[in-house]
Design an enzyme around this catalytic site. Sequence first.
Site, PDB file in Angstrom:
ATOM      1  N   ALA A  59      67.692  25.631 -13.746  1.00 43.59           N
ATOM      2  CA  ALA A  59      66.728  24.641 -13.813  1.00 43.59           C
ATOM      3  C   ALA A  59      66.665  23.841 -12.354  1.00 43.59           C
ATOM      4  O   ALA A  59      65.699  23.130 -12.058  1.00 43.59           O
ATOM      5  CB  ALA A  59      67.378  23.471 -14.341  1.00 43.59           C
ATOM      6  N   ARG A 107      66.547  24.449  -0.266  1.00 45.19           N
ATOM      7  CA  ARG A 107      66.665  25.180   0.898  1.00 45.19           C
ATOM      8  C   ARG A 107      65.832  26.573   1.044  1.00 45.19           C
ATOM      9  O   ARG A 107      65.669  27.183   2.167  1.00 45.19           O
ATOM     10  CB  ARG A 107      67.861  25.630   1.198  1.00 45.19           C
ATOM     11  CG  ARG A 107      69.041  24.568   1.698  1.00 45.19           C
ATOM     12  CD  ARG A 107      70.613  24.734   1.664  1.00 45.19           C
ATOM     13  NE  ARG A 107      70.883  25.028   0.231  1.00 45.19           N
ATOM     14  CZ  ARG A 107      72.184  25.425   0.051  1.00 45.19           C
ATOM     15  NH1 ARG A 107      72.873  26.166   0.979  1.00 45.19           N
ATOM     16  NH2 ARG A 107      72.652  25.614  -1.153  1.00 45.19           N
ATOM     17  N   ASN A 150      70.507  31.021  -1.668  1.00 38.82           N
ATOM     18  CA  ASN A 150      70.121  29.492  -1.669  1.00 38.82           C
ATOM     19  C   ASN A 150      68.969  29.505  -0.555  1.00 38.82           C
ATOM     20  O   ASN A 150      68.129  28.239  -0.538  1.00 38.82           O
ATOM     21  CB  ASN A 150      71.295  28.767  -0.913  1.00 38.82           C
ATOM     22  CG  ASN A 150      72.413  28.905  -1.919  1.00 38.82           C
ATOM     23  OD1 ASN A 150      72.100  28.401  -3.077  1.00 38.82           O
ATOM     24  ND2 ASN A 150      73.653  29.185  -1.673  1.00 38.82           N
ATOM     25  N   ASN A 184      33.703  70.530  -6.554  1.00 37.72           N
ATOM     26  CA  ASN A 184      33.893  70.192  -4.922  1.00 37.72           C
ATOM     27  C   ASN A 184      33.100  69.169  -4.532  1.00 37.72           C
ATOM     28  O   ASN A 184      31.742  69.253  -4.801  1.00 37.72           O
ATOM     29  CB  ASN A 184      33.625  71.534  -4.314  1.00 37.72           C
ATOM     30  CG  ASN A 184      34.034  71.312  -2.973  1.00 37.72           C
ATOM     31  OD1 ASN A 184      35.360  71.535  -2.330  1.00 37.72           O
ATOM     32  ND2 ASN A 184      33.170  70.831  -2.137  1.00 37.72           N
ATOM     33  N   ALA A 222      31.973  66.611   2.255  1.00 33.03           N
ATOM     34  CA  ALA A 222      32.361  65.323   2.936  1.00 33.03           C
ATOM     35  C   ALA A 222      31.304  64.410   2.977  1.00 33.03           C
ATOM     36  O   ALA A 222      30.117  64.685   2.820  1.00 33.03           O
ATOM     37  CB  ALA A 222      32.481  65.947   4.227  1.00 33.03           C
ATOM     38  N   TYR A 258      27.167  50.607  -7.584  1.00 35.38           N
ATOM     39  CA  TYR A 258      27.006  48.868  -7.548  1.00 35.38           C
ATOM     40  C   TYR A 258      25.555  48.643  -7.161  1.00 35.38           C
ATOM     41  O   TYR A 258      25.365  48.831  -5.942  1.00 35.38           O
ATOM     42  CB  TYR A 258      27.994  48.318  -6.881  1.00 35.38           C
ATOM     43  CG  TYR A 258      28.361  46.737  -6.970  1.00 35.38           C
ATOM     44  CD1 TYR A 258      28.157  46.189  -7.998  1.00 35.38           C
ATOM     45  CD2 TYR A 258      28.392  46.017  -5.855  1.00 35.38           C
ATOM     46  CE1 TYR A 258      28.344  44.777  -8.122  1.00 35.38           C
ATOM     47  CE2 TYR A 258      28.782  44.877  -5.898  1.00 35.38           C
ATOM     48  CZ  TYR A 258      28.432  43.693  -6.819  1.00 35.38           C
ATOM     49  OH  TYR A 258      28.387  42.750  -6.961  1.00 35.38           O
TER      50      TYR A 258
HETATM   51  C1  UD1 Z   1      78.409  26.144  -8.875  1.00 33.69           C
HETATM   52  C2  UD1 Z   1      79.985  25.662  -9.283  1.00 33.69           C
HETATM   53  C3  UD1 Z   1      81.020  26.135  -8.085  1.00 33.69           C
HETATM   54  C4  UD1 Z   1      80.689  27.367  -7.680  1.00 33.69           C
HETATM   55  C5  UD1 Z   1      79.209  27.787  -7.625  1.00 33.69           C
HETATM   56  C6  UD1 Z   1      79.244  29.372  -7.404  1.00 33.69           C
HETATM   57  C7  UD1 Z   1      79.823  23.373 -10.568  1.00 33.69           C
HETATM   58  C8  UD1 Z   1      80.264  22.252 -10.447  1.00 33.69           C
HETATM   59  N1  UD1 Z   1      80.404  24.322  -9.296  1.00 33.69           N
HETATM   60  O1  UD1 Z   1      78.391  25.174  -7.495  1.00 33.69           O
HETATM   61  O2  UD1 Z   1      82.309  26.005  -8.459  1.00 33.69           O
HETATM   62  O3  UD1 Z   1      81.547  28.017  -6.720  1.00 33.69           O
HETATM   63  O4  UD1 Z   1      78.561  27.433  -8.652  1.00 33.69           O
HETATM   64  O5  UD1 Z   1      77.782  29.495  -7.005  1.00 33.69           O
HETATM   65  O6  UD1 Z   1      79.636  24.289 -11.354  1.00 33.69           O
HETATM   66  N2  UD1 Z   1      71.780  24.225 -12.130  1.00 33.69           N
HETATM   67  C9  UD1 Z   1      71.059  23.692 -13.424  1.00 33.69           C
HETATM   68  N3  UD1 Z   1      71.127  22.439 -13.640  1.00 33.69           N
HETATM   69  C10 UD1 Z   1      71.727  21.555 -12.753  1.00 33.69           C
HETATM   70  C11 UD1 Z   1      72.544  21.943 -11.711  1.00 33.69           C
HETATM   71  C12 UD1 Z   1      72.453  23.284 -11.598  1.00 33.69           C
HETATM   72  O7  UD1 Z   1      70.139  24.583 -13.962  1.00 33.69           O
HETATM   73  O8  UD1 Z   1      71.642  20.276 -13.042  1.00 33.69           O
HETATM   74  C13 UD1 Z   1      71.736  25.587 -12.396  1.00 33.69           C
HETATM   75  C14 UD1 Z   1      71.107  25.952 -10.891  1.00 33.69           C
HETATM   76  O9  UD1 Z   1      69.635  26.258 -10.828  1.00 33.69           O
HETATM   77  C15 UD1 Z   1      71.698  27.130 -10.550  1.00 33.69           C
HETATM   78  C16 UD1 Z   1      73.293  27.017 -11.078  1.00 33.69           C
HETATM   79  O10 UD1 Z   1      72.982  26.153 -11.917  1.00 33.69           O
HETATM   80  O11 UD1 Z   1      71.204  28.479 -10.827  1.00 33.69           O
HETATM   81  C17 UD1 Z   1      74.375  26.758 -10.141  1.00 33.69           C
HETATM   82  O12 UD1 Z   1      74.162  25.129  -9.471  1.00 33.69           O
HETATM   83  P1  UD1 Z   1      74.520  24.865  -8.115  1.00 33.69           P
HETATM   84  O13 UD1 Z   1      73.787  23.689  -7.921  1.00 33.69           O
HETATM   85  O14 UD1 Z   1      74.040  25.967  -7.151  1.00 33.69           O
HETATM   86  O15 UD1 Z   1      75.959  25.131  -8.343  1.00 33.69           O
HETATM   87  P2  UD1 Z   1      76.919  24.879  -7.011  1.00 33.69           P
HETATM   88  O16 UD1 Z   1      76.689  23.444  -6.439  1.00 33.69           O
HETATM   89  O17 UD1 Z   1      76.664  25.984  -5.908  1.00 33.69           O
HETATM   90 CA    CA Z   2      74.787  27.318  -5.770  1.00 38.91          CA
END
Ligand code: UD1
Ligand code: CA
Length: 449
Positions: free
Chosen positions: A10, A15, A227, A376, A379, A386
Amino acid sequence: MKLSAVILAAGKGLRMRSDLPKVAHKVAGKPIILHVVKAVREAGIDDIVVVVGHGREIVQEICSGEELRFVLQEQQLGTGHALMQAEAAVAPENTILVLAGDIPLIQAATLQQLIDSHRQKQAAATVLSVNMQNPSGYGRIVRDKPAAFLRIVEEKDANEEEKKLKEINSGIYCFSGRQVFSALHSIGTSNAQGEYYLTEVLELLEKQQEPIGIFLSDAEEDIYGINDRLQLAQAEKILRQRKNRELMLSGVSLMDPASTFIDSDVLIGHDTIILPFTLIEGNSSLGERCEIGPGTRISDSIIGNEVKIENSRIMQASVSDRCNIGPFAYLRPETTLQEGVKVGDFVEIKKSTIGTGSKIPHLSYVGDATIGQGVNVGAGTITCNYDGKNKYQTVLEDRVFIGSNTNLVAPVRIGENSVTGAGSTISRDVPPHTLAVERAGQKHLPRRG
Ligand code: UD1
Ligand code: CA
């Protein structure tokens, strides 16, 4: 024990600096999320729920060819909150694999090992961990004295000692469905980011004396999250290296793997040789003993056995055995070459079928045509398909010989065994066994000056 998977996708991926949601970006020819879905399926899980939010229409559109279910996370309040949204969508008696949608390098074998470890230990939750040289950015696994799971601490919440820990949380877990959802109802947001952390669930369960497993994997690459676009390019490189390796071990020669780009789903038969600067993309399949390249790009096409293609562009075309293409040919969508066809230099073919053994050796445009066997095409021949408004068909029956520089003004049909004189503009049908010439007589006038 039945398995379900929940893919968290979600987040926006700020970045990436993109209008597209992060998981929609392509890597090795395929959106990031579809790599994750593929690995989950290969690990034997068919029941897959994707948590979508940012750009959800785009993500759902990308996944439309897959049998997936979607749940919406309106606001991104954290990974724990994201999983909560899936509560109604999965059967609580199932074991649930949870992973992020932004880890395109994940492989089925790694997921399988996590699932096996979870089952063997009959754990309530198992986290996949990895030892990392540079763990910054990741949550760290905190173990107690006998090395059992204690909790996971996010970098932003960690003290100096905890920051030194090198064992990180991959963000991939197995849970008992009932236990994870009941624990999710008890987690709060009192942490540095004010989010619902999924990681807190493991700590809660541990405090309730539930068995928590840590599966320490050595597949460090597998868990790399994307990321930004630098990481996207790194993942691209790794995926391509894996594909090249798999192909070489299965009997395909790559003269220069570093300049050969083959998408993950491409199939290639053994003893085929791929020469440098070649891209083979999408759902393409190539037969055995072909020689492809140098400098060739093939997309979504089916290529038979013993086909040679040099410096050419092939899109959504079907090429039978022993065809010889290029250099510098352009096959556009809905082109079919039957066996042993020759398509030479500077030839463009679109929406046409070319019969067995026919030749279009040089400088031609063939569009909306049906060409029989043993034809054939001289060339410089052009199908004038069209008129500015509509497209029309050209039919060349078996063993026709088209003289050089013929204009075939469609709709037009040339009967079998007929011949056109070089330089003719043919706008009426030609019966079989006929020589058709359309050309003013040659004049000789005295030269002035
Ligand atoms: C999370 C973990 C961290 C781990 C890391 C690995 C938690 C609190 N931390 O951190 O320990 O080392 O992943 O990559 O879980 N997402 C949602 N909805 C949200 C938030 C996130 O769908 O509200 C999804 C993001 O799209 C992503 C995944 O969850 O695909 C991970 O979210 P992200 O914010 O990247 O987590 P990190 O802070 O990296
Ligand atoms: Ca992440």
